[in-house]
Motif scaffolding. Structure first.
Motif, PDB file in Angstrom:
ATOM      1  N   VAL A  96       0.860  -1.183   0.000  1.00 19.61           N
ATOM      2  CA  VAL A  96       0.000   0.000   0.000  1.00 19.61           C
ATOM      3  C   VAL A  96       0.899   1.236   0.000  1.00 19.61           C
ATOM      4  O   VAL A  96       1.895   1.291   0.727  1.00 19.61           O
ATOM      5  N   VAL A  97       0.536   2.218  -0.842  1.00 19.97           N
ATOM      6  CA  VAL A  97       1.317   3.461  -0.954  1.00 19.97           C
ATOM      7  C   VAL A  97       0.411   4.632  -0.598  1.00 19.97           C
ATOM      8  O   VAL A  97      -0.671   4.773  -1.183  1.00 19.97           O
ATOM      9  N   SER A  98       0.821   5.475   0.350  1.00 20.15           N
ATOM     10  CA  SER A  98       0.070   6.716   0.612  1.00 20.15           C
ATOM     11  C   SER A  98       0.717   7.858  -0.163  1.00 20.15           C
ATOM     12  O   SER A  98       1.857   7.741  -0.616  1.00 20.15           O
ATOM     13  N   THR A 146      -4.985   8.118  -1.893  1.00 15.04           N
ATOM     14  CA  THR A 146      -4.827   9.531  -2.255  1.00 15.04           C
ATOM     15  C   THR A 146      -5.982  10.306  -1.615  1.00 15.04           C
ATOM     16  O   THR A 146      -6.799   9.728  -0.894  1.00 15.04           O
ATOM     17  N   GLY A 147      -6.054  11.600  -1.980  1.00 14.60           N
ATOM     18  CA  GLY A 147      -7.117  12.422  -1.421  1.00 14.60           C
ATOM     19  C   GLY A 147      -8.226  12.716  -2.412  1.00 14.60           C
ATOM     20  O   GLY A 147      -9.041  13.608  -2.150  1.00 14.60           O
ATOM     21  N   SER A 148      -8.288  11.999  -3.534  1.00 14.40           N
ATOM     22  CA  SER A 148      -9.384  12.293  -4.467  1.00 14.40           C
ATOM     23  C   SER A 148      -9.721  11.110  -5.369  1.00 14.40           C
ATOM     24  O   SER A 148      -8.834  10.340  -5.751  1.00 14.40           O
ATOM     25  N   ALA A 149     -11.012  11.028  -5.721  1.00 18.35           N
ATOM     26  CA  ALA A 149     -11.479   9.968  -6.614  1.00 18.35           C
ATOM     27  C   ALA A 149     -10.878  10.139  -8.006  1.00 18.35           C
ATOM     28  O   ALA A 149     -10.555   9.154  -8.675  1.00 18.35           O
ATOM     29  N   GLU A 150     -10.683  11.397  -8.446  1.00 21.09           N
ATOM     30  CA  GLU A 150     -10.117  11.636  -9.782  1.00 21.09           C
ATOM     31  C   GLU A 150      -8.698  11.087  -9.860  1.00 21.09           C
ATOM     32  O   GLU A 150      -8.313  10.430 -10.825  1.00 21.09           O
ATOM     33  N   VAL A 169      -8.001   3.876  -2.706  1.00 21.17           N
ATOM     34  CA  VAL A 169      -8.999   4.395  -1.773  1.00 21.17           C
ATOM     35  C   VAL A 169      -8.722   5.876  -1.506  1.00 21.17           C
ATOM     36  O   VAL A 169      -7.594   6.350  -1.636  1.00 21.17           O
ATOM     37  N   ASN A 170      -9.808   6.554  -1.106  1.00 19.49           N
ATOM     38  CA  ASN A 170      -9.748   8.000  -0.893  1.00 19.49           C
ATOM     39  C   ASN A 170      -9.693   8.283   0.605  1.00 19.49           C
ATOM     40  O   ASN A 170     -10.638   7.976   1.335  1.00 19.49           O
ATOM     41  N   ARG A 171      -8.598   8.909   1.063  1.00 17.83           N
ATOM     42  CA  ARG A 171      -8.437   9.152   2.501  1.00 17.83           C
ATOM     43  C   ARG A 171      -9.433  10.175   3.032  1.00 17.83           C
ATOM     44  O   ARG A 171      -9.641  10.284   4.229  1.00 17.83           O
TER      45      ARG A 171
END
Ligand SMILES: NC(=O)c1ccc[n+]([C@@H]2O[C@H](COP(=O)([O-])OP(=O)(O)OC[C@H]3O[C@@H](n4cnc5c(N)ncnc54)[C@H](OP(=O)(O)O)[C@@H]3O)[C@@H](O)[C@H]2O)c1
Length: 333
Positions: free
Chosen positions: A140-142, A167-171, A186-188
């Motif tokens: 897993v990569v943040s 990441t911080g976005s669905a896009e 997944v979106n944080r």
């Protein structure tokens, strides 16, 4: 840096200043910069001692620079040759000749900020040396759409792992899963982040490549497999806005002990002796299309502060940088 930020970064913390070039010392060269990097560490050093002492007001924001040699000491790189070095957000840099890396492999110059630069090497050594990723493992990569993260996921796949992005976005997640080979994302910022994360790693996590630390890492800990490795690359969540005082991630000690985890930090400079060999591997992967670098590049020195604010707000995909001038003619001849 015009003013030291105490909270969130703002344009008022920066100013552009014109200064005459000073005389060069005998071992120094003068470089006309073509590209500058924009990286979270630039925010961290504005108020914290990190890999270097924190900036004093009036100092120039440090960054990687890619440029063309204008003046050189005897025995230094030829006038006109291309170099990369640790410089600053400035049109021209005066650099010690031992400090510069000559760029000889023909490639788009932007790649020397990303896949053939510090961030490619950070992803590579973090996964191979610290994470010791093995085929079939779950990684897993943040910060997965960022300069380091978008390369880390692709490299983990090349090493045979199943790879999940945070990441911080669905896009951004769509770009990662449709264009860059991430298996899931997944979106944080989602209200269901913890549950979403758990559902994307049914076999647990073997290696966590951590670019952000904080609450995201806290959500990872219960999902780590025994003898898993947490690769501490960066702590972006703590760089902007005074989050450094916040304790965490909570539960770290018990998770590390009871799951026999390795929680290990590193600096890319730790592997300096191996940069050249690693760059050859990264060049082979990228020139054959197996590793695809992405870059978000703005134009002009004055665009750098806003580019850094945008990056900290999660608006970049891939490596952030600033272009100051066109490529020099016949760059690699
Ligand atoms: N160890 C080394 O030698 C080394 C070398 C180079 C870089 N680094 C580190 O690697 C990390 C990534 O650098 P980069 O240049 O690739 O930056 P980046 O990932 O392109 O940009 C930072 C990203 O972090 C995420 N972020 C920002 N605030 C956050 C928060 N509060 N919580 C969670 N995520 C947050 C945002 O993406 P989302 O909104 O999509 O989450 C943002 O776009 C940095 O921490 C940097 O210091 C380490």
């Amino acid at each position: 840096m015009r003013e030291r930020p105490a909270g969130r970064l703002d344009l008022r913390h920066f100013e552009r200043r014109d200064e005459p070039l000073r005389e060069l010392h005998p071992d120094e060269l003068l470089v006309e910069n073509v590209l500058l990097s924009v990286a979270p560490a630039a925010r961290a050093v504005m108020d914290t001692d990190t890999y270097r002492p924190r900036l004093v007001v009036g100092e120039t924001i440090p960054s990687t620079v890619i440029g063309r040699v204008l003046r050189t000491p005897s025995g230094g790189p030829a006038v006109g040759s291309l170099v990369a070095a640790f410089g600053a957000w400035e049109e021209y840099s005066i650099l010690g000749s031992a400090q510069v890396r000559r760029l000889t492999i023909p490639a788009p110059l932007e790649h020397y900020l990303s896949v053939l630069g510090q961030n490619g090497l950070t992803a590579y050594f973090g996964l191979t040396r610290i994470g010791q990723v093995a085929p079939g493992e779950t990684v897993v990569v943040s910060g997965a759409a960022g300069g380091v993260g978008h390369l880390a996921g692709q490299i983990a796949r090349l090493l045979g792992a199943r790879v999940v992005a945070i990441t911080g976005s669905a896009e951004k997640n769509t770009v990662l899963t449709t264009q860059l080979g991430y298996d899931a994302a997944v979106n944080r910022r989602s209200a269901t982040f913890v549950q979403d994360l758990s559902e994307t790693v049914p076999e647990g996590i073997d290696v966590y490549f951590d670019n952000v630390a904080g609450p995201v890492t806290e959500a990872i800990l219960p999902l780590m497999n025994r003898h898993g490795r947490i690769v501490c690359s960066g702590a972006t969540s703590a760089y902007d806005g005074g989050a450094r005082e916040a304790p965490g991630p909570a539960g770290l000690a018990l998770a590390v002990i009871t799951r026999s985890l390795r929680f290990e930090g590193f600096l890319v400079a730790d592997f300096r002796d191996e940069w050249s060999a690693a760059t050859t591997v990264l060049r082979d992967w990228s020139s054959s299309g197996r590793l695809v670098p992405k870059e978000s590049v703005t134009t002009g020195l004055d665009s750098a502060p806003a580019a850094l604010i945008d990056l900290l707000d999660g608006r970049n995909v891939g490596q952030a940088g600033v272009r100051l001038r066109p490529d020099p003619p016949h760059a690699f001849e």
